[in-house]
Design a protein around this motif. Sequence first.
Motif, PDB file in Angstrom:
ATOM      1  N   GLU A 165       0.912  -1.475  -0.037  1.00  0.00           N
ATOM      2  CA  GLU A 165      -0.087  -0.061   0.094  1.00  0.00           C
ATOM      3  C   GLU A 165       0.999   1.224  -0.289  1.00  0.00           C
ATOM      4  OE1 GLU A 165      -3.409   2.280   2.783  1.00  0.00           O
ATOM      5  OE2 GLU A 165      -2.924  -0.036   3.169  1.00  0.00           O
ATOM      6  N   PHE A 166       1.859   1.360   0.941  1.00  0.00           N
ATOM      7  CA  PHE A 166       2.913   2.449   0.947  1.00  0.00           C
ATOM      8  C   PHE A 166       3.397   2.575  -0.428  1.00  0.00           C
ATOM      9  CE2 PHE A 166       7.010   4.380   1.971  1.00  0.00           C
ATOM     10  CZ  PHE A 166       6.462   5.632   2.630  1.00  0.00           C
ATOM     11  N   GLU A 167       3.957   1.596  -0.987  1.00  0.00           N
ATOM     12  CA  GLU A 167       4.884   1.804  -2.280  1.00  0.00           C
ATOM     13  C   GLU A 167       3.941   2.173  -3.240  1.00  0.00           C
ATOM     14  OE1 GLU A 167       7.949  -1.166  -3.339  1.00  0.00           O
ATOM     15  OE2 GLU A 167       7.599  -2.233  -1.321  1.00  0.00           O
ATOM     16  N   ASN A 168       2.664   1.520  -3.477  1.00  0.00           N
ATOM     17  CA  ASN A 168       1.654   2.052  -4.535  1.00  0.00           C
ATOM     18  C   ASN A 168       1.435   3.539  -4.314  1.00  0.00           C
ATOM     19  OD1 ASN A 168       1.569  -0.610  -5.554  1.00  0.00           O
ATOM     20  ND2 ASN A 168      -0.357  -1.154  -4.656  1.00  0.00           N
ATOM     21  N   ASP A 169       1.304   3.910  -3.097  1.00  0.00           N
ATOM     22  CA  ASP A 169       0.947   5.336  -2.778  1.00  0.00           C
ATOM     23  C   ASP A 169       2.007   6.223  -3.263  1.00  0.00           C
ATOM     24  OD1 ASP A 169      -0.485   7.674  -1.719  1.00  0.00           O
ATOM     25  OD2 ASP A 169       1.002   7.772  -0.061  1.00  0.00           O
ATOM     26  N   LEU A 170       3.419   5.836  -3.082  1.00  0.00           N
ATOM     27  CA  LEU A 170       4.541   6.354  -3.540  1.00  0.00           C
ATOM     28  C   LEU A 170       4.361   6.497  -5.230  1.00  0.00           C
ATOM     29  CD1 LEU A 170       7.635   5.381  -1.543  1.00  0.00           C
ATOM     30  CD2 LEU A 170       6.383   7.562  -1.367  1.00  0.00           C
ATOM     31  N   VAL A 171       4.140   5.333  -5.881  1.00  0.00           N
ATOM     32  CA  VAL A 171       4.134   5.354  -7.261  1.00  0.00           C
ATOM     33  C   VAL A 171       3.025   6.336  -7.727  1.00  0.00           C
ATOM     34  CG1 VAL A 171       3.433   3.998  -9.251  1.00  0.00           C
ATOM     35  CG2 VAL A 171       5.121   3.096  -7.429  1.00  0.00           C
ATOM     36  N   ARG A 172       1.890   6.535  -7.248  1.00  0.00           N
ATOM     37  CA  ARG A 172       0.813   7.320  -7.619  1.00  0.00           C
ATOM     38  C   ARG A 172       1.418   8.952  -7.344  1.00  0.00           C
ATOM     39  NH1 ARG A 172      -2.513   3.872  -4.947  1.00  0.00           N
ATOM     40  NH2 ARG A 172      -2.470   4.914  -3.029  1.00  0.00           N
ATOM     41  N   ARG A 173       2.169   9.208  -6.710  1.00  0.00           N
ATOM     42  CA  ARG A 173       2.871  10.329  -6.440  1.00  0.00           C
ATOM     43  C   ARG A 173       4.144  10.673  -7.245  1.00  0.00           C
ATOM     44  NH1 ARG A 173       0.698  12.612  -1.532  1.00  0.00           N
ATOM     45  NH2 ARG A 173      -0.473  11.120  -0.203  1.00  0.00           N
ATOM     46  N   GLY A 174       4.638   9.623  -7.999  1.00  0.00           N
ATOM     47  CA  GLY A 174       5.445   9.715  -8.940  1.00  0.00           C
ATOM     48  C   GLY A 174       7.064   9.565  -8.227  1.00  0.00           C
ATOM     49  N   ALA A 175       6.962   8.809  -7.007  1.00  0.00           N
ATOM     50  CA  ALA A 175       8.148   8.541  -6.316  1.00  0.00           C
ATOM     51  C   ALA A 175       8.488   7.063  -6.285  1.00  0.00           C
ATOM     52  CB  ALA A 175       7.983   9.143  -4.859  1.00  0.00           C
ATOM     53  N   GLU A 176       9.469   6.360  -5.921  1.00  0.00           N
ATOM     54  CA  GLU A 176       9.829   5.188  -5.732  1.00  0.00           C
ATOM     55  C   GLU A 176      10.605   4.964  -4.605  1.00  0.00           C
ATOM     56  OE1 GLU A 176      12.667   1.953  -8.549  1.00  0.00           O
ATOM     57  OE2 GLU A 176      12.269   4.088  -9.376  1.00  0.00           O
ATOM     58  N   LEU A 177      10.135   3.653  -4.220  1.00  0.00           N
ATOM     59  CA  LEU A 177      10.913   3.271  -2.837  1.00  0.00           C
ATOM     60  C   LEU A 177      12.081   2.098  -3.089  1.00  0.00           C
ATOM     61  CD1 LEU A 177      10.901   3.145   0.304  1.00  0.00           C
ATOM     62  CD2 LEU A 177       9.309   1.127   0.015  1.00  0.00           C
ATOM     63  N   LEU A 178      13.299   2.547  -2.476  1.00  0.00           N
ATOM     64  CA  LEU A 178      14.407   1.786  -2.499  1.00  0.00           C
ATOM     65  C   LEU A 178      14.614   1.341  -1.212  1.00  0.00           C
ATOM     66  CD1 LEU A 178      16.666   0.629  -4.199  1.00  0.00           C
ATOM     67  CD2 LEU A 178      18.239   2.666  -3.513  1.00  0.00           C
ATOM     68  N   ARG A 179      14.404  -0.046  -0.993  1.00  0.00           N
ATOM     69  CA  ARG A 179      14.720  -0.647   0.343  1.00  0.00           C
ATOM     70  C   ARG A 179      15.340  -2.051   0.071  1.00  0.00           C
ATOM     71  NH1 ARG A 179      11.674  -4.832   1.069  1.00  0.00           N
ATOM     72  NH2 ARG A 179       9.509  -4.869   0.276  1.00  0.00           N
ATOM     73  N   PRO A 180      15.993  -2.494   1.017  1.00  0.00           N
ATOM     74  CA  PRO A 180      16.453  -4.076   0.952  1.00  0.00           C
ATOM     75  C   PRO A 180      15.423  -4.923   0.947  1.00  0.00           C
ATOM     76  CG  PRO A 180      16.971  -2.870   3.086  1.00  0.00           C
ATOM     77  CD  PRO A 180      16.106  -2.021   2.540  1.00  0.00           C
ATOM     78  N   SER A 181      15.721  -6.095   0.345  1.00  0.00           N
ATOM     79  CA  SER A 181      14.465  -7.091   0.166  1.00  0.00           C
ATOM     80  C   SER A 181      14.924  -8.000   1.401  1.00  0.00           C
ATOM     81  CB  SER A 181      14.924  -8.114  -0.980  1.00  0.00           C
ATOM     82  OG  SER A 181      16.196  -8.543  -0.931  1.00  0.00           O
ATOM     83  N   PHE A 182      13.703  -8.838   1.732  1.00  0.00           N
ATOM     84  CA  PHE A 182      13.608  -9.585   2.752  1.00  0.00           C
ATOM     85  C   PHE A 182      14.159 -10.968   2.296  1.00  0.00           C
ATOM     86  CE2 PHE A 182      10.155  -6.762   4.144  1.00  0.00           C
ATOM     87  CZ  PHE A 182      10.466  -6.524   5.343  1.00  0.00           C
ATOM     88  N   LYS A 183      14.612 -11.783   2.915  1.00  0.00           N
ATOM     89  CA  LYS A 183      15.152 -13.274   2.818  1.00  0.00           C
ATOM     90  C   LYS A 183      14.011 -13.887   1.898  1.00  0.00           C
ATOM     91  CE  LYS A 183      18.419 -14.057   6.548  1.00  0.00           C
ATOM     92  NZ  LYS A 183      18.606 -14.869   7.532  1.00  0.00           N
ATOM     93  N   GLY A 184      14.181 -14.551   0.841  1.00  0.00           N
ATOM     94  CA  GLY A 184      13.306 -15.147   0.024  1.00  0.00           C
ATOM     95  C   GLY A 184      12.324 -14.333  -0.853  1.00  0.00           C
ATOM     96  N   GLU A 185      12.925 -12.933  -0.535  1.00  0.00           N
ATOM     97  CA  GLU A 185      12.021 -12.107  -1.612  1.00  0.00           C
ATOM     98  C   GLU A 185      13.100 -11.746  -2.827  1.00  0.00           C
ATOM     99  OE1 GLU A 185      10.104  -7.651  -1.223  1.00  0.00           O
ATOM    100  OE2 GLU A 185      11.658  -7.986  -0.108  1.00  0.00           O
ATOM    101  N   LYS A 186      12.320 -11.520  -3.987  1.00  0.00           N
ATOM    102  CA  LYS A 186      13.225 -11.222  -5.174  1.00  0.00           C
ATOM    103  C   LYS A 186      14.040  -9.949  -4.793  1.00  0.00           C
ATOM    104  CE  LYS A 186      12.509  -9.796 -10.019  1.00  0.00           C
ATOM    105  NZ  LYS A 186      11.385  -9.438 -11.103  1.00  0.00           N
ATOM    106  N   ARG A 187      15.183 -10.168  -5.569  1.00  0.00           N
ATOM    107  CA  ARG A 187      16.258  -8.998  -5.067  1.00  0.00           C
ATOM    108  C   ARG A 187      15.476  -7.751  -5.737  1.00  0.00           C
ATOM    109  NH1 ARG A 187      20.993  -8.103  -3.058  1.00  0.00           N
ATOM    110  NH2 ARG A 187      22.405  -6.711  -4.057  1.00  0.00           N
TER     111      ARG A 187
END
Length: 100
Positions: free
Chosen positions: A60-82
């Motif tokens: 939800e937070f990432e989608n909100d950022l995208v709607r505002r024209g921004a992007e989130l860069l954060r580390p991935s969790f174990k088992g999550e795609k890089r």
Amino acid sequence: MRCSLPAAISEKPAEPNWALANSKIDERELLASMLYREPRLATDRPGLLVIAGKGFASTEFENDLVRRGAELLRPSFKGEKRRKGESLLKSVWQLRSTTP
């Protein structure tokens, strides 16, 4: 109470923006509230890249950022795609921790 001061690195100077919040509110919720109250923080900076820790993980937070024209860069969790750009995080964290 905790004072939060998101920092921005850009060519044009950014106005200082801060929030005084209850220390029990998580940082993701605080930043989302700041962007809701002051949408220009993201809309005035096309292509804004928010660099954050794993605590900011939320579809939800990432989608909100995208709607505002921004992007989130954060580390991935174990088992999550890089995640895109994740390899840059180590040098950004080092720079942040050495800046007075």
